[in-house]
Design a protein around this motif. Sequence first.
Motif, mmCIF file in Angstrom:
data_model
loop_
_atom_site.group_PDB
_atom_site.id
_atom_site.type_symbol
_atom_site.label_atom_id
_atom_site.label_comp_id
_atom_site.label_asym_id
_atom_site.label_seq_id
_atom_site.Cartn_x
_atom_site.Cartn_y
_atom_site.Cartn_z
ATOM 1 N N ARG A 207 1.743 -9.993 19.339
ATOM 2 C CA ARG A 207 2.383 -10.976 18.797
ATOM 3 C C ARG A 207 1.472 -12.307 18.161
ATOM 4 N N VAL A 208 0.592 -12.473 19.104
ATOM 5 C CA VAL A 208 -0.655 -13.360 18.631
ATOM 6 C C VAL A 208 -1.374 -12.874 17.535
ATOM 7 N N LYS A 209 -1.580 -11.644 17.515
ATOM 8 C CA LYS A 209 -2.397 -11.238 16.478
ATOM 9 C C LYS A 209 -1.700 -11.358 15.081
ATOM 10 N N VAL A 210 -0.376 -10.873 15.154
ATOM 11 C CA VAL A 210 0.478 -11.155 13.880
ATOM 12 C C VAL A 210 0.435 -12.677 13.377
ATOM 13 N N GLU A 389 6.775 -38.101 13.029
ATOM 14 C CA GLU A 389 7.203 -37.878 14.318
ATOM 15 C C GLU A 389 7.612 -36.613 14.906
ATOM 16 N N ASN A 390 8.208 -35.910 14.299
ATOM 17 C CA ASN A 390 8.443 -34.519 14.371
ATOM 18 C C ASN A 390 7.312 -33.536 14.801
ATOM 19 N N MET A 391 6.389 -33.920 13.993
ATOM 20 C CA MET A 391 4.912 -33.153 13.857
ATOM 21 C C MET A 391 4.515 -33.271 15.349
ATOM 22 N N ASP A 392 4.304 -34.568 15.645
ATOM 23 C CA ASP A 392 3.922 -34.969 17.081
ATOM 24 C C ASP A 392 4.471 -34.562 18.022
ATOM 25 N N LEU A 393 5.888 -34.592 18.122
ATOM 26 C CA LEU A 393 6.798 -33.912 19.004
ATOM 27 C C LEU A 393 6.547 -32.478 19.212
ATOM 28 N N SER A 394 6.408 -31.839 18.325
ATOM 29 C CA SER A 394 6.330 -30.404 18.153
ATOM 30 C C SER A 394 4.921 -29.850 18.697
ATOM 31 N N GLN A 395 3.964 -30.930 18.569
ATOM 32 C CA GLN A 395 2.564 -30.774 18.939
ATOM 33 C C GLN A 395 2.810 -30.594 20.547
ATOM 34 N N GLU A 396 3.244 -31.623 20.998
ATOM 35 C CA GLU A 396 3.417 -31.868 22.541
ATOM 36 C C GLU A 396 4.347 -30.747 23.204
ATOM 37 N N VAL A 397 5.306 -30.206 22.483
ATOM 38 C CA VAL A 397 6.077 -29.195 22.850
ATOM 39 C C VAL A 397 4.967 -27.909 22.928
ATOM 40 N N TYR A 398 4.177 -27.552 21.961
ATOM 41 C CA TYR A 398 3.267 -26.438 21.860
ATOM 42 C C TYR A 398 2.131 -26.702 22.890
ATOM 43 N N GLU A 399 1.627 -27.753 23.304
ATOM 44 C CA GLU A 399 0.669 -28.089 24.309
ATOM 45 C C GLU A 399 1.219 -27.720 25.693
ATOM 46 N N VAL A 400 2.611 -28.141 25.841
ATOM 47 C CA VAL A 400 3.095 -28.045 27.213
ATOM 48 C C VAL A 400 3.305 -26.219 27.615
ATOM 49 N N ALA A 401 3.958 -25.604 26.112
ATOM 50 C CA ALA A 401 4.188 -24.326 26.420
ATOM 51 C C ALA A 401 2.667 -23.662 26.628
ATOM 52 N N ILE A 403 0.114 -24.474 28.160
ATOM 53 C CA ILE A 403 -0.114 -24.904 29.576
ATOM 54 C C ILE A 403 0.479 -23.986 30.646
ATOM 55 N N LYS A 404 1.655 -24.034 30.371
ATOM 56 C CA LYS A 404 2.621 -23.174 31.162
ATOM 57 C C LYS A 404 2.225 -21.644 31.203
ATOM 58 N N TYR A 405 2.006 -21.351 30.013
ATOM 59 C CA TYR A 405 1.520 -19.944 29.647
ATOM 60 C C TYR A 405 0.216 -19.402 30.305
ATOM 61 N N ILE A 413 6.136 -15.528 24.220
ATOM 62 C CA ILE A 413 7.050 -15.722 23.068
ATOM 63 C C ILE A 413 7.324 -17.211 22.999
ATOM 64 N N GLU A 414 7.271 -17.993 24.238
ATOM 65 C CA GLU A 414 7.635 -19.461 24.218
ATOM 66 C C GLU A 414 6.520 -19.968 23.421
ATOM 67 N N VAL A 415 5.183 -19.785 23.520
ATOM 68 C CA VAL A 415 3.928 -20.075 22.915
ATOM 69 C C VAL A 415 4.071 -19.913 21.554
ATOM 70 N N ILE A 416 4.424 -18.721 21.137
ATOM 71 C CA ILE A 416 4.394 -18.266 19.721
ATOM 72 C C ILE A 416 5.418 -19.088 18.971
ATOM 73 N N ASP A 417 6.504 -19.209 19.617
ATOM 74 C CA ASP A 417 7.796 -19.859 18.986
ATOM 75 C C ASP A 417 7.354 -21.433 18.734
ATOM 76 N N ALA A 418 6.611 -21.919 19.792
ATOM 77 C CA ALA A 418 6.312 -23.372 19.824
ATOM 78 C C ALA A 418 5.202 -23.561 18.527
ATOM 79 N N ASP A 419 4.223 -22.584 18.574
ATOM 80 C CA ASP A 419 3.201 -22.628 17.459
ATOM 81 C C ASP A 419 3.972 -22.612 15.957
#
Length: 451
Positions: A207-210, A389-401, A403-405, A413-419
């Motif tokens: 998934r990440v390689k794609v 604002e959406n870009m900043d928020l989505s960046q936070e979501v990605y960084e949290v996902a 860290i959790k991963y 999948i959560e990380v890829i979707d957030a990315d």
Amino acid sequence: MRVIKQPILLILLTMSLMAVHQVSNGQNSESMSVSLEEAINYALENNQQVINARLEEEIADRQVGEILADGLPQVNLNADLTHNYKIPQTPVTSDFATGEPLEETLYIPFGADYTSQWGASFSQMVFDGSFFIGLEAAKTFTQLSKKDHIKTKIDIAEVVSKAYFGVLVNVERLALVERNYSRLDSLLQETQIMYENGFAEKIDVNRVKVQFNNVKVEKNNYQQIVDLSESLLKFQMGLKPNASIVLTDEIQSIGYFDFELANNFTYEQRIEYSQMNIRKELKQLDIKNVRAKYYPKIDLIANYGRNTGNTSLDGVFTDEWFGAGAIGLRASMPIFDGMRKRRQVQQRQLQAKQIDYSLNLLENNIDIEIEQALTTYNRQIEMMQAQRENMDLSQEVYEVAKIKYNEGVGSNIEVIDADATYKQAQINFYNALYDALISKIDLQKAYGILL
């Protein structure tokens, strides 16, 4: 055309422009660092359209001199040498000495086998009403040429500004793609290590390689888009395609529209309105010019010449020459022309009314254009702020996902979707940013303060 959303169309257009530019008169290969203002100033001196408009202005100046020449003295020289190979015969019906009629008509040739004459003529206009009106019209037309030159400059300032902003945005987007590339490269390596240690599955790596392969291709594409957008800017500026250019302005330094400049807006600030008013003035002068043709024309004339004749060609250059000259006034005045000039005046009066209606229509169009440009600008600014604002928020979501991963409490999948969401938010922001910059240029042009 939107540089960001339609890269293929940009590529095709820029390749066409570059092909045209190859045969144009450009500058030598050079390297430049330019701000937006410097890019505009350079284009106002080197763009082919501006150069042609400048030449049109100079042509109009020469036309004034051409019309003025009609009011200056006109002097002409002429000379001729004639061989009368068949001399005309003149009928004579009376005796030259007594005046008595002859019994039969005699036909006597009068003339010489060879004749020659030379002379000079002079004329000076004393009065011609249409001349003075035509001279005034020529000077007014020169003003129109100046306005056309300004209009061309405004158009060039618009396209250069938009091309400049296109390069800035595409450079930012390329930097963004490169950051995404680095982020996914790190994520791919981390996922590969986790897979090798048994903490991730093969499908997670795939998934990440794609995603990584997609951003790798995107990175190469945007490098080409940056190069082509720079080529478009160089074309608009009048630079050769092989010149090197560096933009010194930063996209973050581009300010908002200054509404104080639009507080005292008048229609005269729009170059189109000034052009229309000059056309109206030219039409009024055209009416006066036709009416002036009812008046008499008076010229001062003078001429002097000498002539001779002989039975042989050599004698023409040796015999005595006889002079003749005259001076006087010549006047002419039209009496009746079948109502032609009256109909011409009526036509031009109707054309003047058309211009009046066109001026009213232009005022309405300007009002609508300003309203639309203002609405679009405000909407694009709001859209840009929302997308930021959406870009900043989505960046936070990605960084949290992420860290959790990494801590084992989140999924791949959560990380890829957030990315993917983060990248889409970035695309949306830069689209909105470009649209906001373009709407600012359109608003400046609508208020007549672009240049």
